[in-house]
Design a protein around this motif. Structure first.
Motif, PDB file in Angstrom:
ATOM      1  N   ASP A  69       5.420  46.543  43.958  1.00  0.00           N
ATOM      2  CA  ASP A  69       6.372  46.734  45.041  1.00  0.00           C
ATOM      3  C   ASP A  69       7.277  45.537  45.289  1.00  0.00           C
ATOM      4  O   ASP A  69       7.968  45.465  46.294  1.00  0.00           O
ATOM      5  CB  ASP A  69       5.630  47.096  46.324  1.00  0.00           C
ATOM      6  CG  ASP A  69       4.624  46.026  46.734  1.00  0.00           C
ATOM      7  OD1 ASP A  69       4.365  45.105  45.938  1.00  0.00           O
ATOM      8  OD2 ASP A  69       4.093  46.115  47.858  1.00  0.00           O
ATOM      9  N   ILE A  70       7.299  44.580  44.367  1.00  0.00           N
ATOM     10  CA  ILE A  70       8.154  43.400  44.511  1.00  0.00           C
ATOM     11  C   ILE A  70       8.826  43.091  43.177  1.00  0.00           C
ATOM     12  O   ILE A  70       8.179  43.136  42.136  1.00  0.00           O
ATOM     13  CB  ILE A  70       7.344  42.169  44.973  1.00  0.00           C
ATOM     14  CG1 ILE A  70       6.759  42.409  46.360  1.00  0.00           C
ATOM     15  CG2 ILE A  70       8.212  40.913  44.976  1.00  0.00           C
ATOM     16  CD1 ILE A  70       5.845  41.306  46.841  1.00  0.00           C
ATOM     17  N   ALA A  71      10.116  42.777  43.226  1.00  0.00           N
ATOM     18  CA  ALA A  71      10.855  42.369  42.028  1.00  0.00           C
ATOM     19  C   ALA A  71      11.836  41.268  42.420  1.00  0.00           C
ATOM     20  O   ALA A  71      12.404  41.292  43.514  1.00  0.00           O
ATOM     21  CB  ALA A  71      11.604  43.549  41.424  1.00  0.00           C
ATOM     22  N   VAL A  72      12.010  40.310  41.520  1.00  0.00           N
ATOM     23  CA  VAL A  72      12.966  39.223  41.735  1.00  0.00           C
ATOM     24  C   VAL A  72      13.803  39.088  40.474  1.00  0.00           C
ATOM     25  O   VAL A  72      13.263  39.080  39.367  1.00  0.00           O
ATOM     26  CB  VAL A  72      12.245  37.888  42.035  1.00  0.00           C
ATOM     27  CG1 VAL A  72      13.260  36.780  42.275  1.00  0.00           C
ATOM     28  CG2 VAL A  72      11.306  38.027  43.234  1.00  0.00           C
ATOM     29  N   LEU A  73      15.107  39.008  40.653  1.00  0.00           N
ATOM     30  CA  LEU A  73      15.986  38.848  39.501  1.00  0.00           C
ATOM     31  C   LEU A  73      16.925  37.678  39.720  1.00  0.00           C
ATOM     32  O   LEU A  73      17.215  37.300  40.848  1.00  0.00           O
ATOM     33  CB  LEU A  73      16.767  40.129  39.209  1.00  0.00           C
ATOM     34  CG  LEU A  73      17.626  40.721  40.313  1.00  0.00           C
ATOM     35  CD1 LEU A  73      19.060  40.298  40.154  1.00  0.00           C
ATOM     36  CD2 LEU A  73      17.525  42.229  40.255  1.00  0.00           C
ATOM     37  N   THR A  74      17.347  37.097  38.610  1.00  0.00           N
ATOM     38  CA  THR A  74      18.304  35.990  38.623  1.00  0.00           C
ATOM     39  C   THR A  74      19.390  36.293  37.608  1.00  0.00           C
ATOM     40  O   THR A  74      19.104  36.762  36.507  1.00  0.00           O
ATOM     41  CB  THR A  74      17.605  34.659  38.271  1.00  0.00           C
ATOM     42  OG1 THR A  74      16.640  34.377  39.277  1.00  0.00           O
ATOM     43  CG2 THR A  74      18.590  33.510  38.204  1.00  0.00           C
ATOM     44  N   TYR A  75      20.638  36.012  37.995  1.00  0.00           N
ATOM     45  CA  TYR A  75      21.762  36.255  37.094  1.00  0.00           C
ATOM     46  C   TYR A  75      22.889  35.291  37.428  1.00  0.00           C
ATOM     47  O   TYR A  75      22.926  34.690  38.493  1.00  0.00           O
ATOM     48  CB  TYR A  75      22.249  37.708  37.189  1.00  0.00           C
ATOM     49  CG  TYR A  75      22.695  38.143  38.560  1.00  0.00           C
ATOM     50  CD1 TYR A  75      24.034  38.089  38.930  1.00  0.00           C
ATOM     51  CD2 TYR A  75      21.784  38.610  39.500  1.00  0.00           C
ATOM     52  CE1 TYR A  75      24.456  38.491  40.182  1.00  0.00           C
ATOM     53  CE2 TYR A  75      22.192  39.024  40.753  1.00  0.00           C
ATOM     54  CZ  TYR A  75      23.526  38.967  41.094  1.00  0.00           C
ATOM     55  OH  TYR A  75      23.940  39.362  42.342  1.00  0.00           O
ATOM     56  N   GLU A  76      23.790  35.162  36.461  1.00  0.00           N
ATOM     57  CA  GLU A  76      25.018  34.411  36.689  1.00  0.00           C
ATOM     58  C   GLU A  76      26.104  35.409  37.029  1.00  0.00           C
ATOM     59  O   GLU A  76      26.289  36.396  36.308  1.00  0.00           O
ATOM     60  CB  GLU A  76      25.401  33.617  35.452  1.00  0.00           C
ATOM     61  CG  GLU A  76      26.615  32.744  35.659  1.00  0.00           C
ATOM     62  CD  GLU A  76      26.958  31.909  34.444  1.00  0.00           C
ATOM     63  OE1 GLU A  76      28.164  31.685  34.223  1.00  0.00           O
ATOM     64  OE2 GLU A  76      26.039  31.499  33.713  1.00  0.00           O
ATOM     65  N   ALA A  77      26.792  35.160  38.122  1.00  0.00           N
ATOM     66  CA  ALA A  77      27.861  36.060  38.557  1.00  0.00           C
ATOM     67  C   ALA A  77      29.199  35.348  38.497  1.00  0.00           C
ATOM     68  O   ALA A  77      29.293  34.154  38.777  1.00  0.00           O
ATOM     69  CB  ALA A  77      27.608  36.532  39.984  1.00  0.00           C
ATOM     70  N   SER A  78      30.211  36.093  38.109  1.00  0.00           N
ATOM     71  CA  SER A  78      31.586  35.610  38.235  1.00  0.00           C
ATOM     72  C   SER A  78      32.401  36.765  38.801  1.00  0.00           C
ATOM     73  O   SER A  78      32.191  37.925  38.442  1.00  0.00           O
ATOM     74  CB  SER A  78      32.146  35.125  36.895  1.00  0.00           C
ATOM     75  OG  SER A  78      32.204  36.176  35.972  1.00  0.00           O
ATOM     76  N   ALA A  79      33.277  36.434  39.733  1.00  0.00           N
ATOM     77  CA  ALA A  79      34.078  37.459  40.403  1.00  0.00           C
ATOM     78  C   ALA A  79      35.302  36.787  40.994  1.00  0.00           C
ATOM     79  O   ALA A  79      35.452  35.561  40.939  1.00  0.00           O
ATOM     80  CB  ALA A  79      33.260  38.126  41.504  1.00  0.00           C
ATOM     81  N   GLU A  80      36.167  37.613  41.571  1.00  0.00           N
ATOM     82  CA  GLU A  80      37.331  37.111  42.307  1.00  0.00           C
ATOM     83  C   GLU A  80      37.226  37.586  43.732  1.00  0.00           C
ATOM     84  O   GLU A  80      36.865  38.734  43.996  1.00  0.00           O
ATOM     85  CB  GLU A  80      38.635  37.678  41.718  1.00  0.00           C
ATOM     86  CG  GLU A  80      39.122  36.992  40.500  1.00  0.00           C
ATOM     87  CD  GLU A  80      40.465  37.556  40.048  1.00  0.00           C
ATOM     88  OE1 GLU A  80      41.248  38.062  40.891  1.00  0.00           O
ATOM     89  OE2 GLU A  80      40.726  37.495  38.846  1.00  0.00           O
ATOM     90  N   ARG A  81      37.561  36.690  44.651  1.00  0.00           N
ATOM     91  CA  ARG A  81      37.645  37.093  46.049  1.00  0.00           C
ATOM     92  C   ARG A  81      38.856  38.006  46.209  1.00  0.00           C
ATOM     93  O   ARG A  81      39.715  38.076  45.328  1.00  0.00           O
ATOM     94  CB  ARG A  81      37.795  35.863  46.940  1.00  0.00           C
ATOM     95  CG  ARG A  81      36.587  34.947  46.871  1.00  0.00           C
ATOM     96  CD  ARG A  81      36.747  33.786  47.855  1.00  0.00           C
ATOM     97  NE  ARG A  81      35.729  32.782  47.665  1.00  0.00           N
ATOM     98  CZ  ARG A  81      34.495  32.846  48.147  1.00  0.00           C
ATOM     99  NH1 ARG A  81      34.124  33.891  48.845  1.00  0.00           N
ATOM    100  NH2 ARG A  81      33.628  31.875  47.927  1.00  0.00           N
TER     101      ARG A  81
END
Length: 125
Positions: free
Chosen positions: A73-85
């Protein structure tokens, strides 16, 4: 139950672009957040209020770095994000999010962002 990575990644995408209704429906009762300018425990309502402008981000790219499921019942993920405001300003960050599985589905209960500098070759200069 097995972890559905695609489902969690889709939730993550929608947390970047969704509105306050989405936040209220998909965040847990309380959520621990850690940003450079905001850290602590936020209620569902307070967290949802941070998403008052729909489509706050565009051109979102996510590169998954890792995901763990220490329990059913628990999951943790990590990622690199890139976006524009919405004003066109670029943003990059290392992001970690924790989810807990409730009767209504996965709910975000932890979220942290560590801003990164501009992508190599794309900075000011």
């Amino acid at each position: 139950m097995t972890l559905d990575r695609d489902q969690l990644l889709e939730l993550e995408r929608k947390f970047w672009t969704g509105d306050s209704k989405f936040f209220a429906e998909h965040a847990d009762r309380e959520c621990l957040v850690a940003f450079p300018d905001m850290a602590g425990v936020m209620s569902n309502a307070d967290l949802a209020a941070t998403a008052s402008k729909p489509n706050r981000w565009k051109h979102l790219e996510m590169k998954l770095k890792g995901i763990v499921e220490p329990g059913n019942d628990i999951a943790v993920l990590t990622y690199e994000a890139s976006a524009e405001r919405d004003n066109g300003e670029p943003y990059r960050a290392l992001v970690s999010t924790g989810y807990v599985r409730r009767l209504q589905g996965w709910k975000m209960m932890f979220h942290a962002q560590t801003p990164l500098g501009a992508e190599p070759g794309k900075g000011k200069g």
